[in-house]
Design a protein around this motif. Sequence first.
Motif, PDB file in Angstrom:
ATOM      1  N   ARG A 134       0.853  -1.109   0.074  1.00  0.00           N
ATOM      2  CA  ARG A 134      -0.110   0.133   0.120  1.00  0.00           C
ATOM      3  C   ARG A 134       0.780   1.330  -0.051  1.00  0.00           C
ATOM      4  N   TRP A 135       2.076   1.208   0.844  1.00  0.00           N
ATOM      5  CA  TRP A 135       2.546   2.467   0.899  1.00  0.00           C
ATOM      6  C   TRP A 135       3.401   2.635  -0.607  1.00  0.00           C
ATOM      7  N   SER A 136       3.839   1.669  -1.166  1.00  0.00           N
ATOM      8  CA  SER A 136       4.559   1.822  -2.480  1.00  0.00           C
ATOM      9  C   SER A 136       3.668   2.036  -3.360  1.00  0.00           C
ATOM     10  N   ASP A 137       2.309   1.757  -3.348  1.00  0.00           N
ATOM     11  CA  ASP A 137       1.539   2.421  -4.369  1.00  0.00           C
ATOM     12  C   ASP A 137       1.069   3.964  -4.231  1.00  0.00           C
ATOM     13  N   LEU A 138       0.951   4.334  -2.814  1.00  0.00           N
ATOM     14  CA  LEU A 138       0.980   5.587  -2.367  1.00  0.00           C
ATOM     15  C   LEU A 138       2.178   6.700  -2.963  1.00  0.00           C
ATOM     16  N   ALA A 139       3.238   6.046  -2.709  1.00  0.00           N
ATOM     17  CA  ALA A 139       4.484   6.443  -3.044  1.00  0.00           C
ATOM     18  C   ALA A 139       4.476   6.873  -4.628  1.00  0.00           C
ATOM     19  N   ARG A 140       3.861   5.764  -5.303  1.00  0.00           N
ATOM     20  CA  ARG A 140       4.140   6.143  -6.824  1.00  0.00           C
ATOM     21  C   ARG A 140       2.825   7.030  -7.159  1.00  0.00           C
ATOM     22  N   ARG A 141       1.902   7.159  -6.504  1.00  0.00           N
ATOM     23  CA  ARG A 141       0.796   8.008  -6.732  1.00  0.00           C
ATOM     24  C   ARG A 141       1.315   9.509  -6.463  1.00  0.00           C
ATOM     25  N   GLU A 142       1.977   9.616  -5.249  1.00  0.00           N
ATOM     26  CA  GLU A 142       2.352  10.988  -4.920  1.00  0.00           C
ATOM     27  C   GLU A 142       3.566  11.481  -5.773  1.00  0.00           C
ATOM     28  N   ALA A 193      20.896  18.225  -5.520  1.00  0.00           N
ATOM     29  CA  ALA A 193      22.312  18.662  -4.775  1.00  0.00           C
ATOM     30  C   ALA A 193      22.916  17.079  -4.683  1.00  0.00           C
ATOM     31  N   LEU A 194      22.032  16.076  -4.514  1.00  0.00           N
ATOM     32  CA  LEU A 194      22.440  14.698  -4.215  1.00  0.00           C
ATOM     33  C   LEU A 194      23.215  14.039  -5.540  1.00  0.00           C
ATOM     34  N   PRO A 195      24.158  13.240  -5.479  1.00  0.00           N
ATOM     35  CA  PRO A 195      24.690  12.521  -6.487  1.00  0.00           C
ATOM     36  C   PRO A 195      23.840  11.245  -6.896  1.00  0.00           C
ATOM     37  N   SER A 196      24.033  10.727  -7.942  1.00  0.00           N
ATOM     38  CA  SER A 196      23.610   9.411  -8.413  1.00  0.00           C
ATOM     39  C   SER A 196      24.281   8.255  -8.060  1.00  0.00           C
ATOM     40  N   GLY A 197      23.820   6.932  -8.052  1.00  0.00           N
ATOM     41  CA  GLY A 197      24.825   5.959  -8.082  1.00  0.00           C
ATOM     42  C   GLY A 197      24.664   5.282  -6.762  1.00  0.00           C
ATOM     43  N   ARG A 198      25.747   4.221  -6.603  1.00  0.00           N
ATOM     44  CA  ARG A 198      25.933   3.663  -5.194  1.00  0.00           C
ATOM     45  C   ARG A 198      27.113   3.941  -4.538  1.00  0.00           C
ATOM     46  N   SER A 199      27.016   5.027  -3.991  1.00  0.00           N
ATOM     47  CA  SER A 199      28.243   5.561  -2.967  1.00  0.00           C
ATOM     48  C   SER A 199      27.723   5.846  -1.596  1.00  0.00           C
ATOM     49  N   ASP A 200      29.100   5.643  -0.853  1.00  0.00           N
ATOM     50  CA  ASP A 200      28.816   5.709   0.562  1.00  0.00           C
ATOM     51  C   ASP A 200      28.410   7.111   0.658  1.00  0.00           C
ATOM     52  N   ASP A 244       8.435   5.953   8.767  1.00  0.00           N
ATOM     53  CA  ASP A 244       8.339   7.175   7.883  1.00  0.00           C
ATOM     54  C   ASP A 244       9.644   7.638   7.445  1.00  0.00           C
ATOM     55  N   TYR A 245      10.643   7.804   8.311  1.00  0.00           N
ATOM     56  CA  TYR A 245      11.956   8.222   7.944  1.00  0.00           C
ATOM     57  C   TYR A 245      12.577   7.086   6.987  1.00  0.00           C
ATOM     58  N   ALA A 246      12.632   5.798   7.537  1.00  0.00           N
ATOM     59  CA  ALA A 246      13.387   4.758   6.870  1.00  0.00           C
ATOM     60  C   ALA A 246      12.537   4.576   5.527  1.00  0.00           C
ATOM     61  N   LEU A 247      11.267   4.556   5.340  1.00  0.00           N
ATOM     62  CA  LEU A 247      10.521   4.714   4.035  1.00  0.00           C
ATOM     63  C   LEU A 247      11.060   5.450   3.021  1.00  0.00           C
ATOM     64  N   LEU A 248      11.299   6.783   3.393  1.00  0.00           N
ATOM     65  CA  LEU A 248      11.286   8.052   2.604  1.00  0.00           C
ATOM     66  C   LEU A 248      13.072   7.821   2.304  1.00  0.00           C
ATOM     67  N   LYS A 249      13.962   7.371   3.242  1.00  0.00           N
ATOM     68  CA  LYS A 249      15.486   7.185   2.909  1.00  0.00           C
ATOM     69  C   LYS A 249      15.281   6.121   1.810  1.00  0.00           C
ATOM     70  N   GLY A 250      14.682   5.082   1.827  1.00  0.00           N
ATOM     71  CA  GLY A 250      14.642   4.092   1.047  1.00  0.00           C
ATOM     72  C   GLY A 250      14.303   4.582  -0.363  1.00  0.00           C
ATOM     73  N   HIS A 301      16.514   4.711  -3.834  1.00  0.00           N
ATOM     74  CA  HIS A 301      16.090   3.979  -4.996  1.00  0.00           C
ATOM     75  C   HIS A 301      15.883   4.745  -6.133  1.00  0.00           C
ATOM     76  N   ASN A 302      15.281   5.959  -6.019  1.00  0.00           N
ATOM     77  CA  ASN A 302      15.181   7.008  -6.904  1.00  0.00           C
ATOM     78  C   ASN A 302      16.545   7.473  -7.609  1.00  0.00           C
ATOM     79  N   ARG A 303      17.687   7.397  -6.715  1.00  0.00           N
ATOM     80  CA  ARG A 303      18.939   7.763  -7.101  1.00  0.00           C
ATOM     81  C   ARG A 303      19.910   6.749  -7.765  1.00  0.00           C
ATOM     82  N   GLY A 304      19.229   5.235  -7.820  1.00  0.00           N
ATOM     83  CA  GLY A 304      19.960   4.186  -8.717  1.00  0.00           C
ATOM     84  C   GLY A 304      20.235   3.279  -7.604  1.00  0.00           C
ATOM     85  N   TRP A 305      19.842   3.138  -6.445  1.00  0.00           N
ATOM     86  CA  TRP A 305      20.045   2.030  -5.716  1.00  0.00           C
ATOM     87  C   TRP A 305      19.086   1.074  -5.918  1.00  0.00           C
TER      88      TRP A 305
END
Length: 175
Positions: free
Chosen positions: A14-22, A43-50, A94-100, A104-108
């Motif tokens: 449900r959260w994933s569906d909501l995030a797509r709608r938003e 300002a955030l870089p893309s890719g899988r970096s520390d 909510d913090y964890a979901l937003l960070k994920g 993901h949107n930056r390529g992870w």
Amino acid sequence: MRRAAPKVEARLRRWSDLARREAATLASSDHPVLVRWRRNLAALPSGRSDGLVRQVNLLVNCDVRYRSDWDHGHVRDKWYGPVETLAEGGDCEDYALLKGLLLHNRGWPDQALHLVAGILATGEGHMMLGVDYADGRQVLLDNLTPRLHARPFGGWTPKYQIGAHQQTLVYIKAF
């Protein structure tokens, strides 16, 4: 060990569906919080970096105001979407979901992101975002600190994890 946990799995869907709608609201709203958020994201870089993982952890921890589910909507436990979390605040999941979502949107890849629920040393339930690096390292992103926790982390006892790519919860045996 895998076991079905339909309530948590359904909540993640449900959260994933909501995030797509938003997504459109996040991209185009003139709400001041969302305008500032888009500037910070640019300002955030893309890719899988520390560095990206550290920046996402700090950005969300600084931009989201902690607000318990009870204070937010007089409910015991609810996962709020990204727009509502940014505009009104949220709790640990909510913090964890937003960070994920940001990583993901930056390529992870989804397979490297997990919601990890457990019990803090105080006895309180808590959720963090687990991130797997390509080199095998694992870290936890926590809303309680700007530091990344190496996994395993001694300040809590993990109970289960789930990611968008998983069909069932993975229960974690105590060390």
